[in-house]
Design a protein around this motif. Sequence first.
Motif, short mmCIF file in Angstrom:
data_model
loop_
_atom_site.label_atom_id
_atom_site.label_comp_id
_atom_site.label_asym_id
_atom_site.label_seq_id
_atom_site.Cartn_x
_atom_site.Cartn_y
_atom_site.Cartn_z
N ASP A 48 38.01 43.74 45.04
CA ASP A 48 38.37 43.64 43.93
C ASP A 48 38.70 45.55 42.94
N LEU A 49 40.38 45.11 42.58
CA LEU A 49 41.10 46.39 42.05
C LEU A 49 40.69 46.77 40.07
N VAL A 50 40.63 48.07 40.67
CA VAL A 50 39.98 47.97 38.82
C VAL A 50 41.12 49.52 38.57
N VAL A 51 42.36 49.12 37.63
CA VAL A 51 43.05 49.79 37.14
C VAL A 51 42.95 50.74 35.82
N ILE A 52 43.05 51.70 36.44
CA ILE A 52 42.78 52.91 35.59
C ILE A 52 44.10 52.70 34.06
N LYS A 53 44.10 52.83 33.01
CA LYS A 53 44.98 52.89 32.30
C LYS A 53 45.95 54.58 31.77
N SER A 54 46.89 55.34 31.21
CA SER A 54 46.87 56.22 31.10
C SER A 54 45.80 56.43 29.98
N ARG A 58 39.58 50.98 31.45
CA ARG A 58 39.52 50.47 33.28
C ARG A 58 39.72 49.00 32.80
N GLU A 59 40.09 48.17 33.36
CA GLU A 59 40.50 46.55 33.60
C GLU A 59 40.53 45.92 34.73
N ASP A 60 40.11 44.98 35.13
CA ASP A 60 40.75 44.45 36.44
C ASP A 60 41.77 44.17 36.76
N PHE A 61 42.55 44.30 38.21
CA PHE A 61 42.99 43.99 38.59
C PHE A 61 43.75 42.56 37.91
N ASP A 62 45.45 42.43 37.26
CA ASP A 62 46.15 40.99 37.71
C ASP A 62 47.10 40.86 38.07
N ARG A 63 47.53 40.26 39.09
CA ARG A 63 48.18 40.02 39.82
C ARG A 63 48.69 38.83 39.16
N ILE A 103 42.24 52.30 40.81
CA ILE A 103 44.23 52.57 40.64
C ILE A 103 43.96 53.15 39.62
N LYS A 104 45.31 54.58 39.53
CA LYS A 104 45.99 54.79 38.12
C LYS A 104 46.99 53.39 37.75
N SER A 105 47.14 53.60 37.08
CA SER A 105 48.69 52.06 36.23
C SER A 105 49.84 53.33 36.98
N THR A 106 50.32 54.15 36.84
CA THR A 106 51.12 55.49 37.26
C THR A 106 51.22 55.04 38.89
#
Length: 155
Positions: A48-54, A58-63, A103-106
């Motif tokens: 399960d991946l989590v995206v860290i926005k700038s 934090r939000e769950d990765f959405d394919r 994982i950072k959104s960048t």
Amino acid sequence: MRCPFCGNVDTQVKDSRPAEDHVAIRRRRFCPACGGRFTTYERVQLRDLVVIKSSGKREDFDRDKLERSIRISMQKRPVDPERIDQMISGIVRRLESMGETDIKSTAIGEIVMEALARIDTVAYVRFASVYKNFQAADDFEDFVHELRPPVGKDD
């Protein structure tokens, strides 16, 4: 699997086959309650991946969100849809194999831009315009200028 039309939870699989270069299973389903037909895809998810926005959010990765943004940049481009699916699967596999769950959104944006640059430069510029938040035509011009190799002057 819940029917997207009537909400019935008792749907039937009518057909299954490999999809996306054998990294997913495509299932055709039927709802006996309303007669609706729909397709689902089953994929392996390593973690399960989590995206860290700038902004730090934090939000769950959405394919699906990733796929939508890539498909928007690829609209009306002469690229085979299967090649796009393979690229998206490759990006997700790369993210999952990074060893981190956060994982950072960048980082995601850079990976997507790298993949698009190899497939279609117009889609690459389209995606970059949103990713890098272009505000004026000069932003496009500067970005495209960086893409072009310098032209040697004849002396």
